[in-house]
Design an enzyme around this catalytic site. Sequence first.
Site, PDB file in Angstrom:
ATOM      1  N   GLN A  42      44.220  89.486  55.567  1.00  0.00           N
ATOM      2  CA  GLN A  42      43.050  90.319  55.280  1.00  0.00           C
ATOM      3  C   GLN A  42      42.113  90.265  56.485  1.00  0.00           C
ATOM      4  OE1 GLN A  42      38.980  89.742  52.743  1.00  0.00           O
ATOM      5  NE2 GLN A  42      40.838  89.176  51.644  1.00  0.00           N
ATOM      6  N   THR A 139      32.376  75.654  50.717  1.00  0.00           N
ATOM      7  CA  THR A 139      32.904  75.819  52.070  1.00  0.00           C
ATOM      8  C   THR A 139      31.833  76.354  53.008  1.00  0.00           C
ATOM      9  OG1 THR A 139      34.466  77.086  53.410  1.00  0.00           O
ATOM     10  CG2 THR A 139      33.854  78.062  51.306  1.00  0.00           C
ATOM     11  N   LYS A 142      31.704  80.349  53.841  1.00  0.00           N
ATOM     12  CA  LYS A 142      30.959  81.350  53.070  1.00  0.00           C
ATOM     13  C   LYS A 142      29.932  80.604  52.236  1.00  0.00           C
ATOM     14  CE  LYS A 142      31.556  85.227  49.899  1.00  0.00           C
ATOM     15  NZ  LYS A 142      32.437  85.963  48.999  1.00  0.00           N
ATOM     16  N   GLY A 176      37.541  76.497  50.507  1.00  0.00           N
ATOM     17  CA  GLY A 176      37.675  75.077  50.838  1.00  0.00           C
ATOM     18  C   GLY A 176      39.103  74.564  50.774  1.00  0.00           C
ATOM     19  N   VAL A 202      40.642  80.625  55.233  1.00  0.00           N
ATOM     20  CA  VAL A 202      40.025  81.141  56.460  1.00  0.00           C
ATOM     21  C   VAL A 202      40.100  80.046  57.530  1.00  0.00           C
ATOM     22  CG1 VAL A 202      37.967  82.128  57.522  1.00  0.00           C
ATOM     23  CG2 VAL A 202      38.449  82.604  55.113  1.00  0.00           C
ATOM     24  N   LYS A 361      40.722  56.082  33.973  1.00  0.00           N
ATOM     25  CA  LYS A 361      40.433  55.285  32.781  1.00  0.00           C
ATOM     26  C   LYS A 361      38.947  54.988  32.697  1.00  0.00           C
ATOM     27  CE  LYS A 361      40.072  50.992  32.299  1.00  0.00           C
ATOM     28  NZ  LYS A 361      38.705  50.726  32.805  1.00  0.00           N
ATOM     29  N   CYS A 441      37.528  46.814  34.244  1.00  0.00           N
ATOM     30  CA  CYS A 441      37.946  46.937  35.651  1.00  0.00           C
ATOM     31  C   CYS A 441      39.310  46.298  35.874  1.00  0.00           C
ATOM     32  CB  CYS A 441      36.932  46.275  36.586  1.00  0.00           C
ATOM     33  SG  CYS A 441      35.261  46.894  36.359  1.00  0.00           S
TER      34      CYS A 441
HETATM   35  N1  3NM Z   1      35.612  84.162  49.743  1.00  0.00           N
HETATM   36  P1  3NM Z   1      37.671  78.641  53.879  1.00  0.00           P
HETATM   37  S1  3NM Z   1      35.231  81.677  49.654  1.00  0.00           S
HETATM   38  C1  3NM Z   1      36.055  84.645  52.119  1.00  0.00           C
HETATM   39  O1  3NM Z   1      34.781  82.397  46.790  1.00  0.00           O
HETATM   40  C2  3NM Z   1      35.764  83.718  51.026  1.00  0.00           C
HETATM   41  O2  3NM Z   1      35.195  84.479  47.016  1.00  0.00           O
HETATM   42  C3  3NM Z   1      35.313  83.184  48.904  1.00  0.00           C
HETATM   43  O3  3NM Z   1      36.905  80.001  53.607  1.00  0.00           O
HETATM   44  C4  3NM Z   1      35.066  83.360  47.467  1.00  0.00           C
HETATM   45  O4  3NM Z   1      39.103  78.873  53.646  1.00  0.00           O
HETATM   46  C5  3NM Z   1      35.594  82.351  51.135  1.00  0.00           C
HETATM   47  O5  3NM Z   1      37.382  78.367  55.335  1.00  0.00           O
HETATM   48  C6  3NM Z   1      35.698  81.560  52.380  1.00  0.00           C
HETATM   49  O6  3NM Z   1      37.063  77.611  52.999  1.00  0.00           O
HETATM   50  C7  3NM Z   1      36.880  80.621  52.381  1.00  0.00           C
END
Ligand code: 3NM
Length: 519
Positions: A42, A139, A142, A176, A202, A361, A441
Amino acid sequence: MPSKDVDYSCYLVTDSTPAILGDKDLVAVVKAAVEGGATIVQYRDKTSETAELVQVAKQLHQITKRAGVPLLINDRVDVALAAGVEGVHVGQDDLDLKTTRRILGPDAIIGITANTLEEALEAARDGADYLGIGTVYATPTKENTKSIIGAAGVQQILTALASAGHDEVKTVAIGGINARNVQRIMYQCASPEKKLDGVAVVSAIMASDDPKDATQHLCKLISQPPPFVTPVSRGKLTRDELVAKAPVIVKRMAQAKPLCHNMTNLVVQNFAANVALAVGSSPIMSNNGLEAADLAALGGSLVINMGTTTPEMRENHLRALAAYNAVGSPTLLDPVGAGATAHRREGVKALMAGGFFDVIKGNEGEIRTVSGAQGVKQHGVDSGASQLSLEDRIRLVKGTAARERNIILMTGSTDVISDGERTFTINNGHPYLGEITGSGCTLGTTIASMMAAEREDKLLAALTGILMYEIAAERAGVREEVKGPGTFVPAFIDELYRIRQECVNNETRWAQTAKVDLV
Ligand code: 3NM
């Protein structure tokens, strides 16, 4: 190519900003990614002028067309038409799907971003070819994303799509995703009814110094299950089978003496090491994430215990978790006091988003927090009075295990454990366990020790650990010299050791006192 035949597995979304692309050439990066195996591309550029967009799109199309890889344009239907590419990706605030379809025709590939169940169902109804579901994880690529839905949110959308009969719509997750987490994300997003068709990335490719190599690596990871998934045939496990197998597992563990790596709190380090020694594993109490990869290579298991946690500890925990996940060695999370403070609530989220735990747990408040329940009030690290009926606890444990695709254990006077398919209650133990520090623990340490030896069926390993631990407590609690919690502790360590020795000598009677029910 008919859109149903498109391979969405390794979906590259471009970015031309210097923060991601650096001083590399966009067209060269896409060429390298396509050579590395990107299956769909894209072109996403939010700032360039229309003429420039069309010109770059045409250049990219020459590359993708040669490789038989579809090229889509982000948002701009006009650019897609002008460049003659295969389709577009639109966001919720862009041109609507029906109009886009009318303009581009039935053969165009049209994808749409879906952040919620409603958006996903509407897009599927309106004839989207695929959905970009996210944002999975926050991320920097964006920053204005609407909400972070995690793997659990993606899974919920996939389940809803399948229930509404939208099996045909393809799905990719976005946000992310990178080589460190892609296998876990594919695994944890999948619902029994519908799986992801791929992931969109990305920065994992665009920001790489070697985009071809980065793409090849991603494609390879996407095509394989994560190393921590064991192909266990989840056959039915009955109480009798458990009672017969538990001593065999303890014996196997004691003979192998696997490493049990505890990243645990300041309060129980010494006690946990003694419990590990008593059950027959080899403890190492290292809280240093930088040495975790070396330790993970030794074939043991990892306990991450969130008691007395700090921000620096969280970094160490995440490093160690990644190291154990990378080699597929067993991991256990003990989210101590998960519902007690904001830092711990956030810590649970960060750890669960940072890697895979075979077992989580905790007491009722902790497991409710793990499940995502809001408003859980825990006063410190103690379990407190139960708020839920046994039926509700069973539902919560089973549902959370099915969602996370792991094992959830909720401890209490009746323990509940499930792998999402098989659920058991256990009623062994002794009240003195509630009067000493670290009993929860060190149960984690015991279970992790068993998982190091029984890697195929980790639910069986966990049940073995619980039985050994709680039956040892019962035997210690009735010893003549035990007058209270203080004298209980050494007697308890002795009984763990005795059960281990009995197992080594093939004496299996201890397991017959198991109060276990399959529910
Ligand atoms: N759209 P990366 S997150 C282009 O949530 C895009 O719709 C998103 O970038 C959405 O792979 C995103 O570097 C960026 O984390 C993803």
